[in-house]
Scaffold this motif. Sequence first.
Motif, mmCIF file in Angstrom:
data_model
loop_
_atom_site.group_PDB
_atom_site.id
_atom_site.type_symbol
_atom_site.label_atom_id
_atom_site.label_comp_id
_atom_site.label_asym_id
_atom_site.label_seq_id
_atom_site.Cartn_x
_atom_site.Cartn_y
_atom_site.Cartn_z
ATOM 1 N N GLY A 112 14.959 -26.943 -0.824
ATOM 2 C CA GLY A 112 13.687 -26.962 -0.124
ATOM 3 C C GLY A 112 12.519 -27.442 -0.947
ATOM 4 O O GLY A 112 12.303 -26.998 -2.068
ATOM 5 N N ALA A 113 11.762 -28.388 -0.354
ATOM 6 C CA ALA A 113 10.456 -28.759 -0.892
ATOM 7 C C ALA A 113 9.395 -27.977 -0.141
ATOM 8 O O ALA A 113 8.327 -28.482 0.169
ATOM 9 N N SER A 114 9.732 -26.752 0.175
ATOM 10 C CA SER A 114 8.839 -25.859 0.915
ATOM 11 C C SER A 114 9.244 -24.437 0.587
ATOM 12 O O SER A 114 10.270 -23.945 1.060
ATOM 13 N N GLY A 115 8.444 -23.762 -0.244
ATOM 14 C CA GLY A 115 8.796 -22.418 -0.668
ATOM 15 C C GLY A 115 8.793 -21.418 0.467
ATOM 16 O O GLY A 115 9.730 -20.633 0.633
ATOM 17 N N THR A 116 7.741 -21.438 1.292
ATOM 18 C CA THR A 116 7.701 -20.510 2.422
ATOM 19 C C THR A 116 8.768 -20.882 3.444
ATOM 20 O O THR A 116 9.274 -20.014 4.158
ATOM 21 N N GLY A 117 9.124 -22.164 3.517
ATOM 22 C CA GLY A 117 10.219 -22.568 4.396
ATOM 23 C C GLY A 117 11.536 -21.961 3.953
ATOM 24 O O GLY A 117 12.322 -21.476 4.774
ATOM 25 N N LEU A 169 18.396 -28.936 -14.375
ATOM 26 C CA LEU A 169 17.563 -28.801 -13.181
ATOM 27 C C LEU A 169 16.137 -28.459 -13.589
ATOM 28 O O LEU A 169 15.917 -27.587 -14.433
ATOM 29 N N LEU A 170 15.182 -29.128 -12.964
ATOM 30 C CA LEU A 170 13.784 -28.750 -13.109
ATOM 31 C C LEU A 170 13.238 -28.554 -11.698
ATOM 32 O O LEU A 170 13.049 -29.514 -10.953
ATOM 33 N N MET A 171 13.055 -27.295 -11.325
ATOM 34 C CA MET A 171 12.480 -26.974 -10.020
ATOM 35 C C MET A 171 10.965 -26.905 -10.158
ATOM 36 O O MET A 171 10.442 -26.088 -10.905
ATOM 37 N N GLY A 172 10.263 -27.766 -9.421
ATOM 38 C CA GLY A 172 8.821 -27.776 -9.504
ATOM 39 C C GLY A 172 8.327 -29.113 -10.032
ATOM 40 O O GLY A 172 9.101 -30.076 -10.135
ATOM 41 N N PRO A 173 7.025 -29.197 -10.381
ATOM 42 C CA PRO A 173 5.998 -28.159 -10.391
ATOM 43 C C PRO A 173 5.675 -27.649 -8.980
ATOM 44 O O PRO A 173 6.086 -28.218 -7.989
ATOM 45 N N ASP A 174 4.875 -26.581 -8.963
ATOM 46 C CA ASP A 174 4.446 -25.957 -7.712
ATOM 47 C C ASP A 174 5.645 -25.498 -6.915
ATOM 48 O O ASP A 174 5.671 -25.611 -5.697
ATOM 49 N N CYS A 175 6.645 -24.975 -7.607
ATOM 50 C CA CYS A 175 7.821 -24.421 -6.952
ATOM 51 C C CYS A 175 7.628 -22.915 -6.849
ATOM 52 O O CYS A 175 7.561 -22.223 -7.869
ATOM 53 N N GLY A 176 7.539 -22.413 -5.631
ATOM 54 C CA GLY A 176 7.236 -20.990 -5.457
ATOM 55 C C GLY A 176 8.439 -20.111 -5.286
ATOM 56 O O GLY A 176 8.346 -18.896 -5.483
ATOM 57 N N THR A 177 9.591 -20.694 -4.921
ATOM 58 C CA THR A 177 10.726 -19.866 -4.507
ATOM 59 C C THR A 177 12.044 -20.495 -4.933
ATOM 60 O O THR A 177 12.232 -21.706 -4.805
ATOM 61 N N ALA A 178 12.959 -19.667 -5.421
ATOM 62 C CA ALA A 178 14.331 -20.096 -5.681
ATOM 63 C C ALA A 178 15.224 -18.862 -5.693
ATOM 64 O O ALA A 178 14.773 -17.744 -5.972
ATOM 65 N N LEU A 179 16.493 -19.081 -5.367
ATOM 66 C CA LEU A 179 17.522 -18.045 -5.479
ATOM 67 C C LEU A 179 18.693 -18.654 -6.234
ATOM 68 O O LEU A 179 19.267 -19.655 -5.800
ATOM 69 N N ILE A 206 17.585 -23.786 -3.835
ATOM 70 C CA ILE A 206 17.035 -24.623 -4.898
ATOM 71 C C ILE A 206 15.693 -25.170 -4.443
ATOM 72 O O ILE A 206 15.616 -25.957 -3.494
ATOM 73 N N GLY A 207 14.636 -24.720 -5.090
ATOM 74 C CA GLY A 207 13.310 -25.236 -4.787
ATOM 75 C C GLY A 207 13.045 -26.509 -5.574
ATOM 76 O O GLY A 207 13.517 -26.664 -6.698
ATOM 77 N N THR A 208 12.291 -27.417 -4.982
ATOM 78 C CA THR A 208 12.060 -28.701 -5.637
ATOM 79 C C THR A 208 10.612 -28.918 -6.053
ATOM 80 O O THR A 208 10.329 -29.774 -6.884
ATOM 81 N N GLY A 209 9.694 -28.149 -5.471
ATOM 82 C CA GLY A 209 8.280 -28.451 -5.644
ATOM 83 C C GLY A 209 7.807 -29.351 -4.516
ATOM 84 O O GLY A 209 8.568 -30.161 -3.980
ATOM 85 N N GLY A 210 6.542 -29.222 -4.147
ATOM 86 C CA GLY A 210 6.021 -29.897 -2.966
ATOM 87 C C GLY A 210 5.947 -31.396 -3.056
ATOM 88 O O GLY A 210 5.902 -32.082 -2.030
ATOM 89 N N ARG A 211 5.928 -31.972 -4.276
ATOM 90 C CA ARG A 211 5.770 -33.424 -4.400
ATOM 91 C C ARG A 211 7.085 -34.148 -4.642
ATOM 92 O O ARG A 211 7.108 -35.363 -4.809
ATOM 93 N N ASP A 212 8.191 -33.442 -4.646
ATOM 94 C CA ASP A 212 9.465 -34.059 -5.004
ATOM 95 C C ASP A 212 9.841 -35.194 -4.052
ATOM 96 O O ASP A 212 10.459 -36.170 -4.473
ATOM 97 N N LEU A 213 9.454 -35.088 -2.784
ATOM 98 C CA LEU A 213 9.821 -36.105 -1.804
ATOM 99 C C LEU A 213 8.751 -37.170 -1.628
ATOM 100 O O LEU A 213 8.784 -37.929 -0.655
ATOM 101 N N GLN A 214 7.801 -37.239 -2.562
ATOM 102 C CA GLN A 214 6.903 -38.386 -2.584
ATOM 103 C C GLN A 214 7.654 -39.586 -3.154
ATOM 104 O O GLN A 214 8.563 -39.453 -3.969
#
Length: 556
Positions: free
Chosen positions: A197-202, A166-176, A221-229
């Motif tokens: 989530g591709a949304s850390g605050t979400g 798994l690679l969460m990110g870049p720009d991944c702010g949150t994960a548990l 699992i955070g993905t980073g904001g550009r994962d769904l591009q």
Amino acid sequence: MTVVHSEVRPGVYHDSIVLMQLQAALADLPDVLDAGVVMGTPENLATLEANHLPLETLRSVRPGDLVLVVRAATEDAASDALAHVDALLARTSSDVGDEFRPRSLSSAIRLAPEAGWVLISVPGQFAAAVARESLRLGRHVFLYSDNVPLAEEIALKRTARGSGLLLMGPDCGTALVGGIGFGFANRVRRGGVGLVGASGTGIQAISSRVDALGAGVSHAIGTGGRDLQAEVGGVTALQGLELLARDPDTRVIVLVSKPPERPVVRHLLAAARATGKPVVVNLLGYAPPARRLGCLHFATGLDEAASMAVELLDRSCESDSDQDADPRYLRGLFSGGTLALEVLQGLRPFLDHLHSNVAMDDVLTLPDPFHSQGHTILDLGADEFTVGRPHPMIDNDLRLRRLDIEAKDPEVGLIMLDIVLGHGAHPDPAAELGPAIEAARAEGEVEFVAILIGTDEDPQDVAAQEESLTRAGARVHRDASEAVDYVVRRLRRRAENQGPQVELDALRAPAAAINVGLESFYDSLVTQGVDSVQIDWRPPAGGNEKLMAILDKMRR
């Protein structure tokens, strides 16, 4: 009049928390009006200029250089402030004890061989090389760093997927992960709600609300904001859904993101349907196709997503894998334009090559409405079909002729109809449509799905109409979304093999982790009971990008 003094320290690196603290300490000194403390990236230098803190010198500044700028009321105040930098640095640097700090990932792994995760928060221009080495060494990656080039993100995620990592990110702010928070995570109770989530605050908003409602979170699992591009293709989100589908501790999945790109949504929703678990979907900026489609439940906001997830904890759902797929095309023959629109709305996130004579975004316009292409949904009540002939609500002749044509097409596997009862409508539509359906099924392997709209008081007798259509071999639904759900399951594409599965061990609470960058992340891990190693990281080659590229190629 004010005075601006600056200083550049070549090859001196500190993380952003230390720089923030140093900047605040300089600004608090007597007669200091403003201060800037940054690493020498072009973006940071432009910010200094925009805030009226220009450098005194025009000499070249590299990204790996520490830049200090002070604006003060007097020459003495500016000079004294810069003279205090070393003392302030000693005071503001995080106190992590006297333990040995390795300078490389390989050394850190020798210290903590059980560490399965590497957390990376170094400046973006250096982050990809650190992530690449982490993957090479077989570690999962939480990549907080932003400003990583898109091409690097694509390459890193493909490498991770091909390695079962798994690679969460870049720009991944949150994960548990197993109850341990990475980055900016809230402390929430453990439970059956998993998040992708591709949304850390979400993720934070939903997980906090789930906790407030008395439930808990298995993993996020955070993905980073550009994962769904489109270029990235949702690699991490797809891995996350597949992983949570296999996780026995996760009973409901929440999928949340900033506005996704439509080509990725189709693959994402298909993967969500295939989990066999209830999935709450909150794709911000994306119009839901329905309130519910099979296992998918669509929320319109973060709070609603959390509430729906908690409500669904004790429910199960039917997986798409429980239904045989038909690779052939769908043809929809509708008498009502609004029902055709609702069906198109539900189908378009899932089907390629979807055509219609009804205008809708992401639906292809049928060049000739008298000849179907691919998957086709027709409004037979549109003007081009009703010139000089009765409306199909009254007269089934046109629909019967088109039904015969579509049923004889070997590329067609499923025909969808609406049958709308009531005053003024055909007095007994099943009497004409039923025999046509029965004859078509006798001649070929074509399936019929009917959406029946009416009441017990209608003159056509809705129960009798349903019985006749069912006897003829049609699958009858009283609700359009249920019909769409069935059609999507029948026409789904087989998921492509994306690479080896990520082992479920990735979701266990990490006993150890390696942190590269922000010491606040190290402190957070230690506070949560994770045996952590902080790397004494410095920009390679003093931040010289040409030398860095050479070193990186040598490591590959």
